[in-house]
Design a protein around this motif. Sequence first.
Motif, PDB file in Angstrom:
ATOM      1  N   PHE A  61       0.840  -1.189   0.000  1.00  0.00           N
ATOM      2  CA  PHE A  61       0.000   0.000   0.000  1.00  0.00           C
ATOM      3  C   PHE A  61       0.879   1.244   0.000  1.00  0.00           C
ATOM      4  N   GLU A  62       0.313   2.322  -0.486  1.00  0.00           N
ATOM      5  CA  GLU A  62       1.028   3.598  -0.532  1.00  0.00           C
ATOM      6  C   GLU A  62       0.765   4.365   0.749  1.00  0.00           C
ATOM      7  N   GLY A 118     -10.587   5.627   3.893  1.00  0.00           N
ATOM      8  CA  GLY A 118     -11.109   5.622   2.528  1.00  0.00           C
ATOM      9  C   GLY A 118     -12.605   5.810   2.462  1.00  0.00           C
ATOM     10  N   ARG A 123      -9.120  -0.913  -8.268  1.00  0.00           N
ATOM     11  CA  ARG A 123      -8.032  -0.480  -7.390  1.00  0.00           C
ATOM     12  C   ARG A 123      -8.284   0.925  -6.844  1.00  0.00           C
ATOM     13  N   SER A 124      -8.706   1.842  -7.713  1.00  0.00           N
ATOM     14  CA  SER A 124      -8.967   3.215  -7.278  1.00  0.00           C
ATOM     15  C   SER A 124     -10.168   3.286  -6.349  1.00  0.00           C
ATOM     16  N   GLN A 152     -11.380   1.006  -4.270  1.00  0.00           N
ATOM     17  CA  GLN A 152     -11.064   0.534  -2.923  1.00  0.00           C
ATOM     18  C   GLN A 152     -10.137   1.501  -2.199  1.00  0.00           C
ATOM     19  N   LYS A 153      -9.264   2.162  -2.925  1.00  0.00           N
ATOM     20  CA  LYS A 153      -8.358   3.134  -2.307  1.00  0.00           C
ATOM     21  C   LYS A 153      -9.142   4.282  -1.686  1.00  0.00           C
ATOM     22  N   TYR A 154     -10.166   4.778  -2.383  1.00  0.00           N
ATOM     23  CA  TYR A 154     -10.895   5.961  -1.915  1.00  0.00           C
ATOM     24  C   TYR A 154     -12.073   5.632  -1.001  1.00  0.00           C
TER      25      TYR A 154
END
Length: 303
Positions: A126-127, A174, A219-220, A222-224
């Motif tokens: 993760f970032e 998120g 991916r985006s 779930q990130k947000y």
Amino acid sequence: MLFNMRDSQPRTIGFQYPDRSVITMRLEGIGWEKAESEAYRWHGMKRGQEGAAIFQYTLSGRGELRIGEEVHSLPKNRAFLRTIPGDHEYYLPAGEPHWEFFFVTVHGDDALRHWRVLERKLGPIFELPPKSVPLEVLSSLYADIAGSSISDPYEISATLYRFVLELHRFADAGSQVRRDDIPEPLVQAVAVIRNRFHEDLSLDELAEASGLTKYHFCRSFQKYFGIKPMQYVRKIRIERAVWLLRHTDMKISVIGEACGFAHSNYFIKTFRSIIGSTPGDYRLKSGLPGFDRMEVELRPDAD
């Protein structure tokens, strides 16, 4: 910057506890290292450690993490969490000049429990922004230990707990982002979900509405939002079902169909797994507040 590199040098500090049963989150090692040889390689089944939990964060260069048969790249600002023993290894890949990273290794039942939950929340890698609170907590701990201003194991354990809780906060954030922070492609997909949740929506349709490939959309999203797109669809459907159960006399089968559930049994099963009771039992409960709206929170690993 994670810590002041100009005023310090890479170093690793280890700890040994005389009574390992008292403190349930124990620091074994913390450090800042720079690998410049392919000899740097750690295997999760060959370390001779039991019950260890590792956090590692890339400062510069690039490493790789193999989990089973999958290999993940670890460029700058990427982190991973792993428990030992485990079928994984991390290393400096061939052709890379260096991998500079910050790490912490902890022991204890609480550490393992939190690490496993965080692994599910955050994924294999993760970032983490350099100025994020979890990194600030670890940076301060490293600076205090390196400067010999802290050695009390209880104080160190308390700081580790704060680090873990801040990682949980980061992982859960998120679902709390402001609308202005959400990229427009995701805003478009969410609009489709909210307007057409009663329809038989598919992941392909949502990705197409966003204009992204399915991989980047998932991916985006779930990130947000902290959950997968189809989990978000179920969230909206159940929230609407809750409102209808509290404010109308509609039959449960009709409510299920109106909320996008083609089969009553699936509606009842999904409702019970999220709310904790069947739709009928929920409707009959006395003393429930008349919410104008209910927000349903789902775990990232929920079915």
